[in-house]
Design a protein around this motif. Structure first.
Motif, mmCIF file in Angstrom:
data_model
loop_
_atom_site.group_PDB
_atom_site.id
_atom_site.type_symbol
_atom_site.label_atom_id
_atom_site.label_comp_id
_atom_site.label_asym_id
_atom_site.label_seq_id
_atom_site.Cartn_x
_atom_site.Cartn_y
_atom_site.Cartn_z
ATOM 1 N N SER A 180 79.648 88.446 20.784
ATOM 2 C CA SER A 180 78.601 88.222 21.784
ATOM 3 C C SER A 180 79.171 88.333 23.190
ATOM 4 O O SER A 180 78.521 88.865 24.098
ATOM 5 C CB SER A 180 77.951 86.851 21.583
ATOM 6 O OG SER A 180 77.311 86.781 20.323
ATOM 7 N N LEU A 189 79.436 91.920 24.079
ATOM 8 C CA LEU A 189 78.141 92.484 24.456
ATOM 9 C C LEU A 189 77.814 92.132 25.914
ATOM 10 O O LEU A 189 77.291 92.966 26.663
ATOM 11 C CB LEU A 189 77.057 91.937 23.517
ATOM 12 C CG LEU A 189 75.865 92.846 23.228
ATOM 13 C CD1 LEU A 189 76.314 94.169 22.626
ATOM 14 C CD2 LEU A 189 74.887 92.153 22.277
ATOM 15 N N ARG A 190 78.141 90.904 26.312
ATOM 16 C CA ARG A 190 77.900 90.499 27.701
ATOM 17 C C ARG A 190 78.817 91.259 28.656
ATOM 18 O O ARG A 190 78.416 91.638 29.773
ATOM 19 C CB ARG A 190 78.090 88.992 27.852
ATOM 20 C CG ARG A 190 77.070 88.170 27.079
ATOM 21 C CD ARG A 190 77.136 86.699 27.402
ATOM 22 N NE ARG A 190 76.168 85.947 26.601
ATOM 23 C CZ ARG A 190 74.875 85.859 26.858
ATOM 24 N NH1 ARG A 190 74.387 86.468 27.932
ATOM 25 N NH2 ARG A 190 74.073 85.173 26.084
ATOM 26 N N ASN A 233 77.433 94.616 29.232
ATOM 27 C CA ASN A 233 76.307 94.514 30.146
ATOM 28 C C ASN A 233 76.791 94.419 31.599
ATOM 29 O O ASN A 233 76.235 95.068 32.501
ATOM 30 C CB ASN A 233 75.473 93.292 29.777
ATOM 31 C CG ASN A 233 74.065 93.306 30.372
ATOM 32 O OD1 ASN A 233 73.405 92.282 30.462
ATOM 33 N ND2 ASN A 233 73.598 94.466 30.806
ATOM 34 N N ASP A 257 74.866 89.862 33.018
ATOM 35 C CA ASP A 257 75.045 89.573 31.592
ATOM 36 C C ASP A 257 73.760 89.008 30.990
ATOM 37 O O ASP A 257 73.767 88.363 29.954
ATOM 38 C CB ASP A 257 76.200 88.589 31.382
ATOM 39 C CG ASP A 257 75.933 87.217 32.003
ATOM 40 O OD1 ASP A 257 74.915 87.080 32.719
ATOM 41 O OD2 ASP A 257 76.731 86.294 31.781
ATOM 42 N N LEU A 265 70.784 90.801 27.482
ATOM 43 C CA LEU A 265 70.900 90.725 26.033
ATOM 44 C C LEU A 265 69.610 90.218 25.402
ATOM 45 O O LEU A 265 68.902 89.392 25.977
ATOM 46 C CB LEU A 265 72.051 89.797 25.631
ATOM 47 C CG LEU A 265 73.440 90.418 25.517
ATOM 48 C CD1 LEU A 265 73.907 90.953 26.854
ATOM 49 C CD2 LEU A 265 74.435 89.390 24.999
ATOM 50 N N LEU A 271 70.560 96.092 24.161
ATOM 51 C CA LEU A 271 71.665 95.248 23.712
ATOM 52 C C LEU A 271 71.106 94.091 22.887
ATOM 53 O O LEU A 271 70.390 93.229 23.415
ATOM 54 C CB LEU A 271 72.447 94.722 24.916
ATOM 55 C CG LEU A 271 72.976 95.795 25.892
ATOM 56 C CD1 LEU A 271 73.645 95.153 27.100
ATOM 57 C CD2 LEU A 271 73.935 96.736 25.189
ATOM 58 N N ASP A 291 71.846 90.993 20.102
ATOM 59 C CA ASP A 291 72.848 90.113 19.501
ATOM 60 C C ASP A 291 72.332 89.515 18.193
ATOM 61 O O ASP A 291 71.143 89.217 18.055
ATOM 62 C CB ASP A 291 73.182 88.983 20.483
ATOM 63 C CG ASP A 291 74.519 88.317 20.163
ATOM 64 O OD1 ASP A 291 75.333 88.946 19.448
ATOM 65 O OD2 ASP A 291 74.745 87.199 20.639
#
Length: 775
Positions: free
Chosen positions: A451, A454-455, A458, A465, A468, A503, A505
């Motif tokens: 996670s 993923l941030r 971003n 961030d 998501l 994006l 999660d």
């Protein structure tokens, strides 16, 4: 198919050209619509593609295009042709915002020509036009051309590789020109109305005026008009109201259609049950439009008349705005990041990448992308390096090879806005398009930092961030059909016209394992993209990896899968969190802004190679040019290439599947029965049950993980209780020696040994194979 048949098929002409009564081999689109000889175009066509317009019609001084209607597949009366055909199609086009989308897709200069009245597009609200003709002339009318046939204003109409037959008849300086021009003016023009409505053009002009005002103030503005969703919603409401309350009534008043049309509108739903076998979405849209027509006419009057404009407006608004539940509207708003890729607007001389974002007020688009200084590039690379060093320091059993997975995800995210363009350039045929996947899945163990990654992605691309989307909370838990609606929401996010990646999660495993979800989103989306290249946002998602994770084979074929299965050291978690928090404070998207300009330059260069294959795996490296640009970054910044730099596409899903079956064979060897006559193995997959310690989904997980090419009889070898596997291919795949091959060699050698011994030595010294083996 015989060789003779294949040859005749390859030689058969799909498009038949006749020029001034003489058959000719081929005429190019540029030759047909020759803007060097002709300056004016009047066209009646069935389809109009914005790309075709931008590429081939932009140099005309004046253009007037009438859009015809598709032919109906079922017989219709005259009234049904008007209501169920022409009027319904016109209303559906407006409801689906097709006029606005076509206008937005035109180049900036062509948009100006529309606003200035030089280019017009029209449609017939209550007449089905099946005519197809194209009239060209110079300014004086001395030089003319008539083009007749089955073709439309789309590239596909002229494509020799399309499996369709087309006719193109060309007549220069023929009396036919005057004939068809009279036909257009006298018969077609009276039934036409502007496709780009007054409401749409007013909104576009308002945005243009705002852009000019800001430009005079020295602000950086774009040169293309893109209307927001709220604006196009209002345009659709106003235009549908106008179609019914004004255009239909006008056609009645002029005697173009009879008074009976209002009764046909009121009765339009009478036989609706006969067509209920259409697709659910199509049915829903038609029902809405039909009911809208019905409710627009007085319900009990002997001679039905249209209701007032105010009542129709209210009904139109209700139809469009109540189409979604509050939950669905809430889910739709979770995706708020928009990045539009417009290759036609690229101006590399001014560092314009062709990417656009909404301005701060959301009123018009502005260019995205800016070349960075060497110092800024160095800082960007060092920020990524700091991220990677954090994983190296705090992840248990970290290796540079493992770190490449994190770096590869970053490279994919940088490339994401251009993947649809790369796919079209890298594909020799539609099937090749699957080698440029629009889906990146990070299969990760809990506590691996997925996670956070993923941030970080971003932040590196969008400088925030907060973009998501949590898969499990798109809809509340108690929502009926939550799984289906969640997938539909993801599909909506991907198809808004933006190319910034969605994006997501914590995608739940059911999405990948159940055909109705993963196939619908991944397989169907990719199939649509490879056959009809257009901008669809890629999806980058994480999912919990464990021994049970799997994907359907056809889903895996169209997905880039990276496995992140090592965890952050529990004892150092507090320190790791503090470290990565401090690193993330330094992240920005300056490097990404530079990257998009450089990638746009490569996409604009016809010499750029896009078909680079990995020598070991044979897979297309669709990120090859991204790697090239990043290598150049390191050289420019005078930094060494890091050991985690990804040199090639990873193949983690295949490796995960291989490891799964290798472990199964090593621990359950006795369950693999050797079929000597066919050199194959039989495995009873029903033994993978909970009684034997496997999970409830293990059967399908292992079935999906087994490559079809190593199964006897292909896909049929994977079905049923007993799976039949090719012996040699299986052992080569799992990397284990074939014990049955060794036994066969031993037996063969033992049989041959007595003859060799007898010929070489005296009888008293003869020893058999087993005697020699054991001394």
């Amino acid at each position: 198919m015989s060789t003779t048949t294949q040859n005749s098929a390859s030689q058969r002409r799909r498009v038949h050209y006749v020029f001034n009564n003489q058959e000719v081999p081929r005429l190019t689109i540029r030759q047909l619509f020759d803007t060097r000889r002709f300056s004016r175009l009047t066209a009646v066509t069935g389809e109009l593609d914005a790309d075709f317009f931008n590429q081939h019609l932009s140099d005309f001084i004046q253009v007037e295009i009438a859009l015809g209607a598709p032919e109906q597949t079922t017989p219709q009366t005259a009234d049904e042709t008007a209501t169920k055909g022409a009027l319904t199609n016109a209303l559906l086009a407006v409801a689906n915002k097709q006029p606005a989308r076509l206008f937005e897709a035109l180049s900036g200069q062509n948009q100006l020509n529309v606003l200035n009245g030089l280019y017009t597009v029209e449609q017939a609200p209550v007449q089905a036009i099946h005519s197809r003709f194209y009239l060209l002339s110079d300014d004086t009318g001395a030089q003319t051309r008539v083009i007749l046939g089955s073709i439309n204003l789309t590239a596909a109409s002229f494509d020799e590789h399309h499996n369709q037959l087309e006719e193109v008849l060309v007549f220069d300086n023929s009396p036919l020109y005057a004939n068809f021009m009279q036909r257009f003016k006298n018969d077609l023009k009276p039934v036409l109305k502007n496709y780009f409505s007054t409401e749409l053009l007013s909104a576009a002009q308002k945005q243009l005026d705002a852009m000019k005002k800001d430009q005079k103030a020295g602000k950086d503005v774009g040169n293309v008009i893109i209307l927001g969703n709220e604006t196009t919603d209002q345009i659709a409401i106003a235009d549908m109201t106008e179609l019914i309350s004004h255009d239909v009534q006008q056609q009645i008043d002029r005697g173009i259609v009879g008074q009976e049309i209002t009764k046909a509108m009121r009765d339009i739903t009478t036989d609706r049950a006969l067509v209920k076998d259409e697709l659910e979405r199509s049915i829903h849209q038609h029902d809405a439009i039909f009911n809208l027509q019905k409710d627009s006419v007085s319900p009990r009057a002997a001679k039905p008349t249209l209701k007032t404009r105010e009542k129709i407006y209210k009904r139109v608004r209700q139809t469009l705005m109540t189409d979604m539940t509050p939950q669905e509207r809430s889910a739709e708003k979770k995706y708020t990041t928009f990045l539009y890729d417009r290759p036609m607007e690229r101006n590399l001389a001014n560092d314009n990448s062709g990417l656009y974002v909404p301005n701060d007020a959301g009123t018009y688009p502005i260019p995205f992308g800016k070349l960075a200084t060497i110092s800024e590039i160095r800082d960007g690379l060092k920020s990524i390096d700091a991220v990677m060093q954090g994983y190296a320091k705090y992840v248990v059993d970290y290796t540079p090879d493992y770190g490449r997975r994190f770096y590869e995800a970053i490279l994919y995210s940088f490339t994401a806005p251009f993947l649809w363009e790369i796919r079209s350039k890298a594909s020799l045929n539609p099937e090749d398009g699957n080698d440029v996947p629009n889906f990146l899945v990070l299969g990760a163990t809990a506590g691996s930092g997925k996670s956070t990654l993923l941030r970080i992605i971003n932040q590196l691309t969008w400088n925030t961030d907060r973009s998501l989307i949590d898969f499990g909370t798109i809809y509340p838990t108690e929502t009926p059909q939550k799984k289906l609606k969640t997938v539909q929401a993801l599909e909506h996010y991907m198809k808004t016209g933006s190319t910034y990646p969605v994006l997501v999660d914590e995608i739940e495993p059911y999405f990948f394992q159940q055909d109705q979800y993963s196939r619908h989103l991944i397989v169907d989306t990719m199939n649509d993209l490879v056959n009809h290249p257009h901008a669809v946002a890629p999806l980058i998602g994480t999912t919990n990896y464990d021994s049970g994770f799997t994907m359907l084979r056809e889903t895996a074929r169209r997905t880039y899968y990276l496995q992140i299965d090592k965890v952050i050291d529990e004892a150092q978690k507090g320190e790791a969190n503090k470290y990565i928090y401090n690193v993330r404070q330094t992240l920005n998207n300056t490097l990404f802004k530079d990257f998009v300009v450089r990638m746009a330059t490569l996409l604009s260069d016809d010499e750029t190679p896009w078909r680079t294959f990995d020598k070991q795996t044979g897979r297309l490296d669709f990120l090859a040019n991204t790697r090239k640009l990043f290598k150049e970054y390191y050289e420019m910044a005078d930094l060494p290439l890091p050991d985690f730099f990804a040199d090639a596409i990873c193949d983690d899903f295949r490796e995960s599947a291989r490891s799964r079956w290798a472990k199964l064979y090593l621990t359950q060897t006795e369950d693999f029965k050797h079929y000597a006559d066919k050199h194959s193995l039989l495995f009873d997959i029903s033994k993978l049950n909970t009684f034997n310690g496997f999970s409830a989904d293990s059967i399908e997980e292992y079935r999906n993980a087994l490559p079809v090419e190593i199964c006897v009889d292909g896909i049929n070898g994977k079905r049923g209780k007993f799976m039949e596997i090719k012996e040699d291919a299986f052992f080569k795949w799992i990397g284990e020696p074939d014990p049955y091959l060794e036994d066969a060699d031993f037996a063969k050698e033992a049989a041959a040994e007595p003859e060799r011994s007898a010929a070489a030595e005296p009888p008293r010294k003869k020893k058999g194979f087993w005697a020699r083996l054991f001394g």
